[in-house]
Structures are given as C-alpha cells and as structure tokens.
Design a protein around this motif. Structure first.
Motif, PDB file in Angstrom:
ATOM      1  N   UNK A  36      12.641 -26.945  -6.440  1.00 18.97           N
ATOM      2  CA  UNK A  36      13.024 -28.207  -7.077  1.00 18.97           C
ATOM      3  C   UNK A  36      14.359 -28.718  -6.519  1.00 18.97           C
ATOM      4  N   UNK A  37      14.368 -29.979  -6.107  1.00 20.91           N
ATOM      5  CA  UNK A  37      15.594 -30.576  -5.552  1.00 20.91           C
ATOM      6  C   UNK A  37      16.765 -30.500  -6.519  1.00 20.91           C
ATOM      7  N   UNK A  38      16.459 -30.598  -7.816  1.00 22.36           N
ATOM      8  CA  UNK A  38      17.532 -30.570  -8.814  1.00 22.36           C
ATOM      9  C   UNK A  38      18.264 -29.227  -8.803  1.00 22.36           C
ATOM     10  N   UNK A  39      17.626 -28.208  -8.275  1.00 23.89           N
ATOM     11  CA  UNK A  39      18.246 -26.876  -8.244  1.00 23.89           C
ATOM     12  C   UNK A  39      18.832 -26.525  -6.882  1.00 23.89           C
ATOM     13  N   UNK A  40      18.801 -27.489  -5.984  1.00 24.64           N
ATOM     14  CA  UNK A  40      19.176 -27.165  -4.601  1.00 24.64           C
ATOM     15  C   UNK A  40      20.629 -26.697  -4.469  1.00 24.64           C
ATOM     16  N   UNK A  41      21.558 -27.384  -5.104  1.00 25.08           N
ATOM     17  CA  UNK A  41      22.961 -26.991  -4.901  1.00 25.08           C
ATOM     18  C   UNK A  41      23.218 -25.583  -5.446  1.00 25.08           C
ATOM     19  N   UNK A  42      22.618 -25.265  -6.581  1.00 23.13           N
ATOM     20  CA  UNK A  42      22.751 -23.907  -7.104  1.00 23.13           C
ATOM     21  C   UNK A  42      22.062 -22.906  -6.173  1.00 23.13           C
ATOM     22  N   UNK A  43      20.916 -23.291  -5.657  1.00 23.02           N
ATOM     23  CA  UNK A  43      20.182 -22.405  -4.744  1.00 23.02           C
ATOM     24  C   UNK A  43      21.000 -22.120  -3.485  1.00 23.02           C
TER      25      UNK A  43
END
Ligand SMILES: [Zn+2]
Length: 427
Positions: A300-307
């Motif tokens: 999910x793009x919304x989780x990209x920075x955390x990923x």
C-alpha cells in the motif's frame, strides 16, 4: 576473423530523419549533411570499453598496449563509474551524458511492475535519452557505429547507430561475443563504413572475471583474458595505422566498472530478513545486481514511507551490507525501487535465494567504482604524456567530450557529466 561477420550481421539503422530529410551517412567522410559543415573533417572518435577492467590492471607486464596508449595520451588515475557500478547504467551514462534519473537506466536488473517480475533493462525503449550515437548521426549526418559484445547492451542501444553489429557468436552462459570477434567486427565496420564515431564494448575481461573460480589471489583466467584483450586493442591500433586512419583518430578508452571477488561464505540475503517484518512480509521484490540489491516495496502506497524506513533499518543491520541509500540520494530515478543496499568489499548479494547468485566476481558496490580512463590516439589534438590527478573523470563524461569534439550542444537540462576536453588540444 572477419569471415565470422556476414552481411546478415550488419543491420543498417536509422537512415531517415524526422522532417523527411534522408541522411544515411553511410558513405563515410565527406558525405555529411549541411549541419556537418562545422565539424572538422579529419576526426574519427572511437570509444573503447574494456568491460570490468580494474585500474590496477593497467600494468605494462599485463596490458602493454593499453598501458602504452595511456602513457602516450592523457591519463586520469582517479576515474570512476557512476552508481550503480553495473554495465548497463555506465554504458548508458557514457553515451547520454546524463544521470540514470534522466536516461532511465539505473542498474542492470529492475523489478518491472507491469511484468510482475525482475528483468534486465535490455530493450531499446528502456533508454529514455538521446545518445551520441543518434545525435552525431541525425544532427550532423555522420556515420556512427555500435559494436557491443554483450547481448543486453546490444538490446539497450538498439538501432541508434547508423551501423549496428549484432554480437555473434554469443557464448552460452555469458551471452557475449568473444573479444576476437568483436574486434574483427569493429575492424570490418571501420574498413567498410569509415564511421566518425564508434562505441565498442569488449566483454571478455568482465565475463571471465565473473566466472573465475581460481579466486582473487591467482585469477588465472582473468589474466589470460586481459592479455588477449590487450592484444585485440593492438590489432585495432595496427589496423588504424595500416589504413592511414591513425592520425585522424581520437580513442577514449575506459572501463564501465571494475571487479571485486567474494568468497563463497560472504553471501548476503535480504529477502528473508525483510520478509520477517510484518509490514513488509510478501510486499518486497528484490532485483539482485551483484554488489547492489535494488529493493522494491509493492504494498500500500500509504505505508511506503514507513516501509522504506524499515527496509533501511533492517538491511543496514545485516552483516556484509556496507551502505543503504534511497534512489533519490543517488539520482537513480524511480526505476531503482525504494532502497538500494550496497555490499562491503569481498561480499555479494544473492537474492531471493542463496542460489540466486553463484558467481564469485561481482560489481555494483563502492569498491568497484575505480576504473581506467584515458584519451589517446594518433590525432594531433591528443594531449601527450599528460596525467591529470586533480579531477575525477567519470563514465558519464564521455558524451560531453564527444559532443565537444563534434561541436554538438548540451541536451536540454544540460550535461550531468563534464567534458574532458583538457585532455585535448583543440586547434
Ligand atoms: Zn560491465
């Protein structure tokens, strides 16, 4: 050797320009279009890449021809690849003069989201910037030639040059033509077409280096390949002399990257530790580039920075990983995923499994960026006996240097490389 090259191997590409002006440029010097009137008529430029050669292999007892040519011209002892120190990005940089985020080629192997798998950047459509092979041909109407020993290089550059050699015979396993054949093709093409710009990749030193199981201390096969390739360069120089072309030739000789050898136990696998993280599990794709792992988060793009933070933290904690960067930090562009991990000297990545990368010789990481780089040849403008210590010449400098020699302008947005014109005396 030329018997190995049949007419079928020569594909004549790009004989028409947008706007309908036909400029085949196949009849050699003196047939240029109107735009070429400012180009000096007595100049041929040959870019020779000894794939994977290390600067410490420029040694008179090992490579007497190359060492002699370097001493006779302008030598850059502190030269470097661009990142990622792989074959395709550095050849793309050489001919475009712009960084991967502008030319589309950051590494050899990417994860292709449309295909849903990793693949080599070996399609002509993968290279998204103009190259000197097409600019010299279309803007000046002069003949150019690409003589690239490796199958994927041939694919990437496609028919941008006027004369394109389709490498043959390809050795199984390495997918490259031996240097004897590549040099034979170069000689035949120069003899028949008198191209004003050639771009040649000699793949033996790299291909043998990758597979050399005799280890870093002896490198028996590597040494044999270096000696043979050096002899092939001499063969080309002899040909230029014998046909009266030496005095009109500028040779830019370099490697695309060097080579590092890992021991079998120094394997890094990031697939398992990354997938052990609950956020990342099942959402990671890795394009193994030998000395560099190019890592993609497909969740999910919304989780990209955390990923991305998790990927960086986990990868940095794995033994053998030297550095962890984002593609933006290295100007690699969006094809290089979300995080790039580089290994320490003597290590290699093998992802997704320990069997994925069985070869001991690798490059892509920082220790493999130093390269030989010199400007030489018989042309009177070549600076003789110069050694330039105070600049770092890079692969990406080749295109702006060639452009200066032919009087071509910088592309829109400017060069990312620097013209190494200090190695030349422009009359
Ligand atoms: Zn290479």
């Amino acid at each position: 050797m030329s018997a190995a090259l049949t007419r079928r191997d020569l594909l004549i590409g790009g004989t028409a320009l947008a706007g309908g002006v036909a400029l085949a440029g196949l009849a050699g010097p003196g047939t240029a279009g109107a735009a070429a009137s400012t180009v000096r008529p007595d100049l041929d430029v040959h870019v020779l890449v000894v794939d994977g050669m290390r600067p410490d292999e420029l040694d008179p007892s090992l490579t007497p021809t190359l060492t002699g040519l370097a001493a006779d011209g302008t030598f850059y002892p502190n030269a470097s690849s661009i990142m990622i120190a792989e074959t395709l990005p550095n050849h793309a940089a050489m001919m475009t003069g712009v960084l991967p985020y502008r030319n589309g080629v950051p590494c050899n192997s990417i994860y292709d989201p449309e295909a849903g798998e990793t693949r080599d950047l070996d399609r002509a459509s993968d290279l998204r910037a103009a190259t000197m092979l097409d600019r010299v041909r279309t803007e000046l109407g002069l003949t150019t030639a690409s003589v690239l020993s490796k199958h994927y290089l041939h694919g990437l550059f496609g028919d941008r040059a006027s004369v394109v050699w389709d490498p043959f015979p390809l050795l199984p396993g390495t997918e490259h033509a031996p240097d004897n054949f590549t040099t034979g093709a170069l000689i035949q093409i120069v003899g028949e077409h008198s191209p004003r710009l050639t771009f040649t990749n000699l793949g033996d030193v790299d291909r043998v280096g990758h597979l050399d199981l005799s280890g870093p201390s002896t490198r028996i096969a590597r040494t044999a390949a270096l000696r043979n390739t050096d002899g092939q360069v001499q063969r080309f120089v002899d040909f230029l002399h014998a046909t009266g072309r030496w005095e009109r030739s500028v040779l830019i000789v370099l490697a695309d990257h060097s080579m590092d050898w890992s021991v079998p136990t120094n394997l890094i696998g990031l697939d398992r530790p990354l997938n052990a993280d609950p956020l990342l599990a099942g959402q990671i794709r890795i394009a193994d580039n030998g000395g560099a792992d190019v890592i993609y988060f497909v969740g999910d793009d919304a989780q990209r920075s955390e990923a991305v933070e998790r990927i960086k933290r986990i990868a940095a904690g794995v033994i053998g990983v030297e550095s962890v960067r984002t593609p933006a930090e290295l100007d690699l562009g969006d094809r290089a995923g979300d995080v790039v991990a580089f290994c320490a000297p003597g290590w290699r990545f093998s992802d997704p499994t320990p069997l994925s990368n069985p070869i001991p010789g690798n490059h892509g990481h920082a220790v493999t960026t130093p390269i030989p780089f010199f400007v030489t040849g018989g042309h009177q403008m070549v600076g003789r006996g110069q050694r330039i210590d105070d600049v770092q010449a890079r692969t990406i400098d080749v295109a702006p240097t060639v452009a200066d020699l032919f009087g071509l302008a910088a592309p829109q947005g400017g060069w990312d490389g620097v013209s190494r014109i200090e190695g030349l005396v422009i009359a």
